[in-house]
Design a protein around this motif. Structure first.
Motif, PDB file in Angstrom:
ATOM      1  N   LEU A 367       0.830  -1.206   0.000  1.00 31.45           N
ATOM      2  CA  LEU A 367       0.000   0.000   0.000  1.00 31.45           C
ATOM      3  C   LEU A 367       0.863   1.253   0.000  1.00 31.45           C
ATOM      4  CD1 LEU A 367      -2.779  -1.062   2.533  1.00 31.45           C
ATOM      5  CD2 LEU A 367      -2.932  -0.989   0.042  1.00 31.45           C
ATOM      6  N   ALA A 368       2.037   1.174   0.625  1.00 26.57           N
ATOM      7  CA  ALA A 368       2.937   2.326   0.630  1.00 26.57           C
ATOM      8  C   ALA A 368       3.529   2.599  -0.743  1.00 26.57           C
ATOM      9  CB  ALA A 368       4.064   2.098   1.641  1.00 26.57           C
ATOM     10  N   ARG A 369       3.458   1.641  -1.645  1.00 33.34           N
ATOM     11  CA  ARG A 369       3.978   1.820  -3.004  1.00 33.34           C
ATOM     12  C   ARG A 369       2.897   2.273  -3.991  1.00 33.34           C
ATOM     13  NH1 ARG A 369       7.426  -1.672  -0.698  1.00 33.34           N
ATOM     14  NH2 ARG A 369       9.564  -1.785  -1.491  1.00 33.34           N
ATOM     15  N   ASN A 370       1.632   2.088  -3.608  1.00 31.87           N
ATOM     16  CA  ASN A 370       0.547   2.486  -4.508  1.00 31.87           C
ATOM     17  C   ASN A 370       0.240   3.973  -4.337  1.00 31.87           C
ATOM     18  OD1 ASN A 370       0.311  -0.105  -5.447  1.00 31.87           O
ATOM     19  ND2 ASN A 370      -1.498  -0.611  -4.240  1.00 31.87           N
ATOM     20  N   PRO A 371      -0.146   4.623  -5.389  1.00 30.76           N
ATOM     21  CA  PRO A 371      -0.488   6.041  -5.266  1.00 30.76           C
ATOM     22  C   PRO A 371      -1.823   6.221  -4.551  1.00 30.76           C
ATOM     23  CG  PRO A 371      -0.966   5.264  -7.475  1.00 30.76           C
ATOM     24  CD  PRO A 371      -0.293   4.119  -6.763  1.00 30.76           C
ATOM     25  N   GLY A 372      -2.006   7.385  -3.967  1.00 33.56           N
ATOM     26  CA  GLY A 372      -3.283   7.681  -3.350  1.00 33.56           C
ATOM     27  C   GLY A 372      -3.192   7.851  -1.852  1.00 33.56           C
ATOM     28  N   GLU A 373      -4.348   7.872  -1.226  1.00 27.73           N
ATOM     29  CA  GLU A 373      -4.443   8.131   0.199  1.00 27.73           C
ATOM     30  C   GLU A 373      -3.768   7.045   1.030  1.00 27.73           C
ATOM     31  OE1 GLU A 373      -7.938   8.686   3.612  1.00 27.73           O
ATOM     32  OE2 GLU A 373      -8.463   8.565   1.483  1.00 27.73           O
ATOM     33  N   ALA A 374      -3.837   5.796   0.574  1.00 21.71           N
ATOM     34  CA  ALA A 374      -3.242   4.700   1.335  1.00 21.71           C
ATOM     35  C   ALA A 374      -1.743   4.907   1.508  1.00 21.71           C
ATOM     36  CB  ALA A 374      -3.524   3.369   0.646  1.00 21.71           C
ATOM     37  N   ARG A 375      -1.081   5.357   0.487  1.00 19.91           N
ATOM     38  CA  ARG A 375       0.374   5.566   0.553  1.00 19.91           C
ATOM     39  C   ARG A 375       0.723   6.603   1.617  1.00 19.91           C
ATOM     40  NH1 ARG A 375       5.109   5.330  -2.435  1.00 19.91           N
ATOM     41  NH2 ARG A 375       6.444   7.155  -2.199  1.00 19.91           N
ATOM     42  N   SER A 376       0.079   7.738   1.565  1.00 15.60           N
ATOM     43  CA  SER A 376       0.390   8.787   2.536  1.00 15.60           C
ATOM     44  C   SER A 376       0.033   8.352   3.950  1.00 15.60           C
ATOM     45  CB  SER A 376      -0.361  10.068   2.169  1.00 15.60           C
ATOM     46  OG  SER A 376      -1.766   9.849   2.179  1.00 15.60           O
ATOM     47  N   THR A 377      -1.036   7.593   4.115  1.00 15.58           N
ATOM     48  CA  THR A 377      -1.423   7.130   5.453  1.00 15.58           C
ATOM     49  C   THR A 377      -0.343   6.244   6.055  1.00 15.58           C
ATOM     50  OG1 THR A 377      -3.782   7.237   4.896  1.00 15.58           O
ATOM     51  CG2 THR A 377      -3.151   5.834   6.750  1.00 15.58           C
ATOM     52  N   VAL A 378       0.170   5.309   5.273  1.00 11.46           N
ATOM     53  CA  VAL A 378       1.188   4.383   5.775  1.00 11.46           C
ATOM     54  C   VAL A 378       2.508   5.099   6.022  1.00 11.46           C
ATOM     55  CG1 VAL A 378       2.540   2.323   5.226  1.00 11.46           C
ATOM     56  CG2 VAL A 378       0.102   2.379   4.703  1.00 11.46           C
ATOM     57  N   ILE A 379       2.977   5.855   5.044  1.00  7.94           N
ATOM     58  CA  ILE A 379       4.285   6.502   5.162  1.00  7.94           C
ATOM     59  C   ILE A 379       4.307   7.492   6.311  1.00  7.94           C
ATOM     60  CG2 ILE A 379       5.926   8.007   3.995  1.00  7.94           C
ATOM     61  CD1 ILE A 379       5.936   5.167   2.964  1.00  7.94           C
ATOM     62  N   ASN A 380       3.279   8.318   6.431  1.00 10.94           N
ATOM     63  CA  ASN A 380       3.256   9.320   7.500  1.00 10.94           C
ATOM     64  C   ASN A 380       3.237   8.667   8.878  1.00 10.94           C
ATOM     65  OD1 ASN A 380       3.225  11.310   5.558  1.00 10.94           O
ATOM     66  ND2 ASN A 380       1.001  11.631   5.654  1.00 10.94           N
ATOM     67  N   ALA A 381       2.461   7.603   9.028  1.00 16.43           N
ATOM     68  CA  ALA A 381       2.398   6.936  10.332  1.00 16.43           C
ATOM     69  C   ALA A 381       3.736   6.304  10.700  1.00 16.43           C
ATOM     70  CB  ALA A 381       1.290   5.886  10.316  1.00 16.43           C
TER      71      ALA A 381
END
Length: 768
Positions: A367-381
Motif C-alpha cells: 500500500l505504501a507503493r501504490n499512489p493515493g491516500e493509502a500511501r500517505s497514510t502508511v508513510i506518514n504513520a
C-alpha cells in the motif's frame, strides 16, 4: 409351483441313466440332435362305478410321475410286479439300478459335465446351473437365510461404489487363486446379484426423459453404498481455483472418469466394455458437470444471507468490506488472533497491526507503493513513529537503570555513606582488646620495618601513639593498612604485591578468628572488623570498581567474567561498579544518536541487543528492568523492519504476491512501471486494469482507492484504536470462517448426493 426339474426327473425314471443333467451332458460333450420322444399312452379310463381292484401282495403302482398329468388316485393304473425284471417299466438285465432324482449338481459334477464343452455351450450351462444353485440356496432357512440376507446387503452396498461393477470379476479372480474355475465362480457371483435384484421390492416409479425409473430396495442400497464411498474416492484436479469454471471442469472430469470405470466393468468382451465405458463416461460426466451449478444454486442465497448478517462491526463498520476481508485474512495467515495478547505486550502501544506478521507487513509495504491516500497514510504513520524511537529507548533506560547521574560525585557520595555505615563497627573494634594468639604473633613478626614506620605515621596523623594502641583493634588496623599501602604501591602482578596481600590477609584472618572464633569464612564475617571492612572498603577499591564498571559493556568482557569481578567487591563497591556501568550504557545511546542522527536507534539496538549485552543488563539493572529494556529494543527492531519494507526500493517475490492482492489504481505510473519490469504477468495485469477502468469510467479506480485507504488505516492504527480494530476483525473472521465451513459442508453434501447415484445411473444405461 411347478417343479423346474420335472423333465430331468421323468427322464431318470424312464431311461437307463439316472443323471438329471443328461441333456446338458449330451449337449456339452457332443451337440447332436436327439430324436423326438415317443408319445406315451395316456391313462386308462374305467367306469366310475367299477369296483376298485384289490392290491395284490408284492405288487405296487407305478410312480405317478411316470405318467405326466395323471392323478395317483384316479388313474386306475395296472399293478406292476415289484420283483426285479417284472412289469413294463422293468430295466433290461445287467442295467444299473435307478437312482433317486437328485437336486442341483455340485461344483465337481458340473465341472465333469462341462469338461471339453465349447465356450458358448459352457457359458449357457453355467448360467442355468448358477441360477439353479442360487435359487436352491435362497430357499433354505435358519442361519443360512440370515447369512444370505447379510450377504445381499453387503454385496448391494458395494455394487453402488465406483468400482461396484468390477466386484463380481474381482471375487471370481480371488476364488480362482484357490483353484475354483474363473467362469464358474463368475456365473455364480452374477447369479447372486441377479437374484437380489429380482427379489427387490419396487417402492415407487420416477418418470424421466428416458422412461420410468423404478425405485427399488436394492437400488436404494446401491445408492447408500455410493453415498458412503464418495469420500474414499478422490476427485480429479485439472484446474486450480474455487470459481465455477475450475469446479465444473474438475467435477466433470471426476464424474467422467469414475463413470467410465464403472461402465467398463459391465460386459464380457472388449467391445462390450468399450461401449459401456463410453456410455458410463457420458453419464458420469453429465452428473459431474451439474454438481457445481446445483451447489451454487443452493449455497448462493445462503452465502448472501450470511454476508448480510456478518457485516463488519464497530470500529470498521463503515470501511470497505473487501478491505476488511483482506486484512482479516492476513491476520489469520499470520496467526494474530491466537497470539494477539502476547504481541500486544511485546510491541507496546506504539505497535501496529502491520508489525504483527509477514503478510500484514507486506500488505502495508504494498500500500505504501501504490499512489493515493493509502500511501500517505502508511508513510506518514511510520515516519512519525520512527522519530520517537530514540526517545522511547532512552525513557526505557531511565526506567530500568535510573536517571543519569554524575559519576564522580555519585561515587564520592557512596564512599561517604559507606564510611558512615562502617563507623559504628570500627568504633567497637577500636575499643576491643586483642589477645595475642600464635597465628597473630606469627603474622606480625613478618611485617617489615617499613610497614611499622608507615603504621606509626598513620597513628601520629590520627593523633594516637602506635605503642599505646597495639593491644587493641585500632593498632592491628593501623598495621594492616600500612601493609595494604605496600601492596597498592607495588607493581601489579609482582611478588611484592602478592606477598603483601597474603600478609594482610593473614593478619585479618587471625584477628577475625579472635573476635569471632570458628576458623571459617562464615564465622570470620561476623566479627565487627569484618563488617566494617565490608561496608567501608577504601578509596582505592572504589576507584577500581568505577574503572571496571566503565568497561562492563566492552565486547572483550564476557558476562561470566563480569559476574566474577562484581562478586569480589563489597556491597558499596558493587554500587559504584553499577553506577559506572549504567553510565556506559547511556554513553552508548548518546554517542550512537549523535553519530548516526535519525538512525541512532539502530546503533543502540546493535550495541545492546546482543545476547551478552542482555545478560550484562540483567546484572546491573535487575531481571525485570533488563526484560523491559530488551522488550523495547526488540519492539524498535520490529518497527524498523516494517519501515524498511515499506520504503525499500527492491520488489521481492513476496511483494509481487501482495501486488495481486492490492493492485495499483489507474494513474499509479511508478507502481505499474515496477510491475511491468517485474514480470510479463505484471505487465498484463497493469494493462488489463487500465482497460477495465476506462470501460467503467473510473469506477474500478475509485473502488480501489477507497478499499486501500481503509486497509491502510487498519494496518497503522496504534494503541486503543488498534485494539478495537483487531477485536472487530477477529470477530468478523470467526463469523466468516463459520459461514465458510457451513457453505463447504452444504457443498460436500450436494456433491456426495449427486455422485452417489452415478453407479446406478451407469448400470441402468448400460443394461440391456
Amino acid at each position: 409351483m411347478a417343479d423346474p426339474w420335472a423333465d430331468f426327473r421323468i427322464q431318470a425314471q424312464q431311461a437307463p441313466a439316472a443323471d438329471p443333467w443328461a441333456d446338458f451332458r449330451v449337449e456339452a460333450q457332443s451337440p447332436i440332435q436327439r430324436p423326438a420322444p415317443i408319445p406315451r399312452p395316456g391313462p386308462v379310463e374305467r367306469p366310475m362305478d367299477a369296483p376298485a381292484r384289490q392290491r395284490t401282495p408284492g405288487r405296487s403302482l407305478a410312480p405317478p410321475a411316470a405318467m405326466p398329468g395323471a392323478d395317483a388316485t384316479a388313474t386306475g393304473m395296472a399293478e406292476e410286479p415289484t420283483a426285479p425284471g417284472a412289469g413294463r417299466f422293468a430295466k433290461p438285465d445287467g442295467s444299473p439300478a435307478l437312482e433317486a432324482p437328485r437336486g442341483v449338481p455340485s461344483r465337481e459334477e458340473i465341472r465333469k459335465i462341462l469338461d471339453g464343452a465349447p465356450p458358448d455351450i459352457r457359458k449357457k450351462v453355467l448360467k442355468e446351473w448358477a441360477d439353479a444353485k442360487v435359487k436352491e440356496e435362497r430357499s433354505q432357512g435358519g442361519m443360512k437365510a440370515v447369512n444370505t440376507w447379510i450377504d445381499d446387503r453387503v454385496r448391494t452396498l458395494a455394487r453402488g461404489t465406483p468400482v461396484g461393477s468390477w466386484l463380481d470379476e474381482a471375487n471370481a479372480a480371488a476364488y480362482n487363486l484357490v483353484g475354483v474355475p474363473y467362469d464358474e465362480q463368475l456365473a455364480y457371483e452374477r447369479a447372486k446379484d441377479e437374484a437380489r435384484d429380482s427379489e427387490a421390492s419396487t417402492l415407487a416409479t420416477v418418470p424421466t426423459p428416458l422412461g420410468d425409473l423404478p425405485v427399488t430396495t436394492s437400488g436404494l442400497e446401491k445408492l447408500a453404498g455410493g453415498l458412503a464411498s464418495t469420500r474414499a474416492f478422490p476427485g480429479l484436479t485439472l484446474m486450480q481455483g474455487a470459481s465455477l469454471i475450475p469446479r465444473t471442469v474438475n467435477a466433470t472430469a471426476t464424474g467422467a472418469a469414475y463413470g467410465g470405470l464403472y461402465g467398463a466393468g459391465e460386459g464380457d468382451t472388449l467391445g462390450d466394455r468399450a461401449v459401456n465405458s463410453a456410455v458410463g463416461t457420458l453419464t458420469g460426466g453429465a452428473l459431474g458437470s451439474a454438481i457445481p451449478v446445483v451447489q451454487n444454486a443452493v449455497t448462493g442465497p445462503i452465502n448472501s444471507l450470511a454476508r448480510y448478517m456478518n457485516r463488519p462491526g464497530v470500529p470498521v463498520a463503515g470501511m470497505d468490506r473487501r478491505a476488511v476481508t483482506k486484512v482479516a485474512g492476513s491476520m489469520e495467515q499470520d496467526g494474530v488472533p491466537a497470539a494477539y495478547a502476547q504481541r500486544r505486550a511485546e510491541l507496546g502501544p506504539e505497535g501496529m497491526l502491520a508489525d504483527m506478521g509477514d503478510n500484514l507487513r507486506m500488505d502495508a509495504a504494498r500500500l505504501a507503493r501504490n499512489p493515493g491516500e493509502a500511501r500517505s497514510t502508511v508513510i506518514n504513520a511510520l515516519d512519525a513513529r520512527r522519530q520517537g524511537s530514540q526517545g522511547r529507548i532512552t525513557a526505557e533506560l531511565d526506567d530500568g537503570i535510573g536517571a543519569p547521574l554524575p559519576v564522580p560525585q555519585t561515587v564520592e557520595q557512596i564512599r561517604q555513606t559507606a564510611y558512615a555505615q562502617a563507623r559504628p563497627f570500627y568504633d567497637e573494634f577500636y575499643q576491643t582488646p586483642i589477645p595475642y594468639t600464635q597465628e597473630l604473633v606469627t603474622a606480625l613478626q613478618r611485617v617489615p620495618q617499613s610497614a611499622w614506620q608507615r603504621a606509626a605515621q598513620l597513628a601520629e596523623m590520627e593523633g594516637v601513639n602506635l605503642q599505646n594502641v597495639m593491644n587493641t583493634g585500632r593498632g592491628i588496623d593501623l598495621v594492616k593498612r600500612a601493609v595494604d599501602d605496600i601492596a597498592s604501591g607495588a607493581e601489579p602482578g609482582s611478588n611484592l604485591q602478592r606477598i603483601s596481600r597474603d600478609l594482610s590477609r593473614n593478619i585479618r584472618n587471625a584477628t577475625d578468628d579472635i573476635l569471632s572464633p570458628g576458623g571459617t569464612p562464615q564465622t570470620r564475617a561476623q566479627s565487627p572488623w569484618a563488617q566494617a571492612r565490608r561496608l567501608a572498603g577504601n578509596s582505592k577499591q572504589f576507584e577500581e570498581a568505577v574503572d571496571m564498571g566503565r568497561g562492563a559493556f566492552s565486547r572483550n568482557l564476557s558476562p561470566d567474567q563480569m559476574r566474577v569481578d562484581r562478586g569480589r567487591l563489597g556491597f558499596n563497591q558493587q554500587a559504584a561498579y553499577d553506577i559506572a556501568a549504567r553510565d556506559q550504557v547511556r554513553q552508548i545511546a548518546g554517542n550512537a544518536s549523535s553519530a548516526q542522527g535519525s538512525t541512532g536507534d539502530n546503533a543502540v539496538r546493535r550495541a545492546l541487543g546482543s545476547d551478552n549485552a542482555r545478560e550484562k543488563l540483567e546484572l546491573i539493572a535487575g531481571p525485570r528492568a533488563a526484560q523491559n529494556i530488551t522488550r523495547r529494543l526488540d519492539a524498535e527492531s520490529t518497527f524498523a523492519r516494517t519501515q524498511n519494507d515499506a520504503t525499500a526500493n527492491s520488489i521481492t517475490s513476496t511483494m509481487n504476491a501482495a501486488a495481486k492482492k492490492w493492485p495499483a489504481p489507474d494513474g499509479g505510473a511508478e507502481a505499474r512501471a515496477e510491475l511491468i519490469k517485474s514480470s510479463l504477468q505484471g505487465q498484463a495485469m497493469a494493462l488489463a486494469h487500465r482497460i477495465v477502468n476506462s470501460i467503467r469510467n473510473g469506477a474500478v479506480n475509485e473502488r480501489l482507492v477507497r478499499e486501500q485507504a481503509d486497509a491502510a488505516r487498519m494496518l497503522v492504527a496504534q494503541g486503543a484504536d488498534r485494539d478495537a480494530i483487531v477485536g472487530a476483525l477477529i470477530r468478523f473472521s470467526q463469523r466468516q470462517r463459520l459461514n465458510g465451513q457451513r457453505s463447504q459442508a452444504i457443498e460436500r453434501v450436494i456433491r456426495d448426493l449427486m455422485q452417489a447415484p452415478r453407479g446406478l445411473a451407469v448400470q441402468s444405461t448400460t443394461s440391456e
